[in-house]
Scaffold this motif. Structure first.
Motif, PDB file in Angstrom:
ATOM      1  N   HIS A  42      10.720   8.619   1.850  1.00 14.81           N
ATOM      2  CA  HIS A  42      10.980   9.887   1.171  1.00 14.81           C
ATOM      3  C   HIS A  42      10.377  11.019   2.003  1.00 14.81           C
ATOM      4  O   HIS A  42       9.325  10.848   2.651  1.00 14.81           O
ATOM      5  CB  HIS A  42      10.354   9.854  -0.221  1.00 14.81           C
ATOM      6  N   GLU A  45       6.704  11.475   1.647  1.00 11.32           N
ATOM      7  CA  GLU A  45       5.902  10.444   2.302  1.00 11.32           C
ATOM      8  C   GLU A  45       5.809  10.706   3.799  1.00 11.32           C
ATOM      9  O   GLU A  45       4.734  10.564   4.399  1.00 11.32           O
ATOM     10  CB  GLU A  45       6.516   9.067   2.050  1.00 11.32           C
ATOM     11  N   TYR A 199      -1.388  11.500  -2.232  1.00 11.32           N
ATOM     12  CA  TYR A 199      -0.012  11.015  -2.414  1.00 11.32           C
ATOM     13  C   TYR A 199       0.142   9.596  -1.886  1.00 11.32           C
ATOM     14  O   TYR A 199       0.754   8.741  -2.545  1.00 11.32           O
ATOM     15  CB  TYR A 199       0.963  11.961  -1.712  1.00 11.32           C
ATOM     16  N   TRP A 202      -1.620   7.170  -4.180  1.00 11.72           N
ATOM     17  CA  TRP A 202      -0.816   7.001  -5.389  1.00 11.72           C
ATOM     18  C   TRP A 202       0.332   6.024  -5.139  1.00 11.72           C
ATOM     19  O   TRP A 202       0.616   5.160  -5.966  1.00 11.72           O
ATOM     20  CB  TRP A 202      -0.276   8.357  -5.841  1.00 11.72           C
ATOM     21  N   MET A 203       0.968   6.154  -3.966  1.00  8.88           N
ATOM     22  CA  MET A 203       2.035   5.221  -3.607  1.00  8.88           C
ATOM     23  C   MET A 203       1.498   3.804  -3.445  1.00  8.88           C
ATOM     24  O   MET A 203       2.099   2.830  -3.888  1.00  8.88           O
ATOM     25  CB  MET A 203       2.711   5.648  -2.298  1.00  8.88           C
ATOM     26  N   THR A 208       4.629   3.939  -7.034  1.00 12.95           N
ATOM     27  CA  THR A 208       6.039   3.644  -6.766  1.00 12.95           C
ATOM     28  C   THR A 208       6.165   2.163  -6.446  1.00 12.95           C
ATOM     29  O   THR A 208       5.181   1.451  -6.263  1.00 12.95           O
ATOM     30  CB  THR A 208       6.576   4.464  -5.566  1.00 12.95           C
TER      31      THR A 208
END
Length: 303
Positions: A42, A45, A199, A202-203, A208
């Motif tokens: 993404h 990312e 981020y 979190w991934m 995700t």
């Protein structure tokens, strides 16, 4: 004899400067290939990795250049400006990555062709810099080019314009700081690095369902080198050749990007956009001729 040696040294210095400028802008022009290569991720990312991996590389660059005193000398006012710059630059990078992944490389090149003209207009608006007649004419042609795009496509080329204005505003703010490029970029990336780390964490911890293997992580990590390497070359060029001459190289990057879009990725460029490009290229030609004439006149007055 000494004068001849000095002239030879200056000639070699200029030649090296042209080589560094060619390397920097050529690399920036080829950068879309890398972002297509990592399009499995993404855009957020890709941006997060680009920011996070740039921090240690920039720290090494600042160390090698012995510029830590310049970092420590930054005042609170400068830091606030650099914080805003970091947001503008991050937005610019994110829009660029998104556009590449959407197969709109030609539109990004349109934005970076417009950028020099946007910068001139912003300087006139905010810094009260005088615009000379040919600069007005060149900016007018760019405006007509954008208008023709609206007529032909029925919508604004918002990706290209967003790139032009975010980078134009970034350049406007950085111009008022007189901070070395590596120092400024190092502080800017440091400001947004916590967001990038957050981020990625979190991934990694269940935000995700994406599970990256080591090869993909290294591919994304190369974004740091894609960011820092041309900066080193650009800085090396900037200290060796006049900024006026350096400015002529800036058109190389969007030109290469456009060629890549058409001949490598077979991107379809609408006929109306070619008219926009033609008008903007004419404006840039006028701007280049005017800049060269102004530079030579200043040289004559200074001699």
């Amino acid at each position: 004899m000494n004068e001849s040696i000095a002239q030879d040294h200056e000639h070699r210095r200029r030649q090296a400067g042209y080589g560094f400028a060619l390397a920097a802008y050529g690399f920036w022009g080829l950068a879309p290939i890398y972002f297509v290569w990592v399009s499995f991720a993404h855009p957020l990312e890709v941006l997060a990795h680009r920011v996070v991996w740039s921090v240690p590389l920039l720290a090494i660059l600042i160390t090698l250049a012995r510029q830590w005193p310049a970092v420590r000398a930054l005042r609170w006012r400068q830091l606030r400006v650099l914080m805003v710059c970091s947001l503008l630059l991050s937005c610019n990078w994110l829009i660029f990555i998104f556009a590449i992944q959407q197969g709109r490389i030609a539109e990004t090149s349109l934005g970076y062709f417009i950028n020099p003209l946007v910068s001139i207009v912003l300087g006139w608006l905010f810094l009260k810099e005088q615009m000379r007649p040919l600069q007005w004419a060149a900016s007018g042609l760019a405006a007509v080019g954008v208008a023709s795009e609206v007529v032909a496509q029925g919508e604004l080329p918002w990706l290209g314009l967003s790139l032009a204005f975010t980078f134009g505003l970034y350049g406007l703010m950085r111009k008022q700081l007189a901070v070395p490029s590596s120092v400024g970029l190092g502080v800017e990336t440091l400001f947004v690095a916590p967001l990038g780390v957050a981020y990625l964490l979190w991934m990694g911890f269940g935000g995700t369902s994406v599970d990256r293997d080591v090869a993909q992580i290294w591919m994304l990590g190369l974004g740091g080198f894609v960011t820092v390497l041309p900066l080193i070359w650009f800085a090396s060029a900037a200290v060796r050749i006049p900024l006026t001459m350096l400015g002529f190289f800036q058109y190389l990057a969007p030109s290469l990007s456009l060629l890549i879009a058409v001949f490598v990725f077979n991107e379809q460029v609408p006929a109306g956009r070619w008219l926009s490009f033609a008008l903007i290229w004419l404006g840039l030609l006028m701007l280049s001729i005017e800049a060269l004439h102004h530079y030579r006149r200043q040289q004559q007055l200074g001699s």
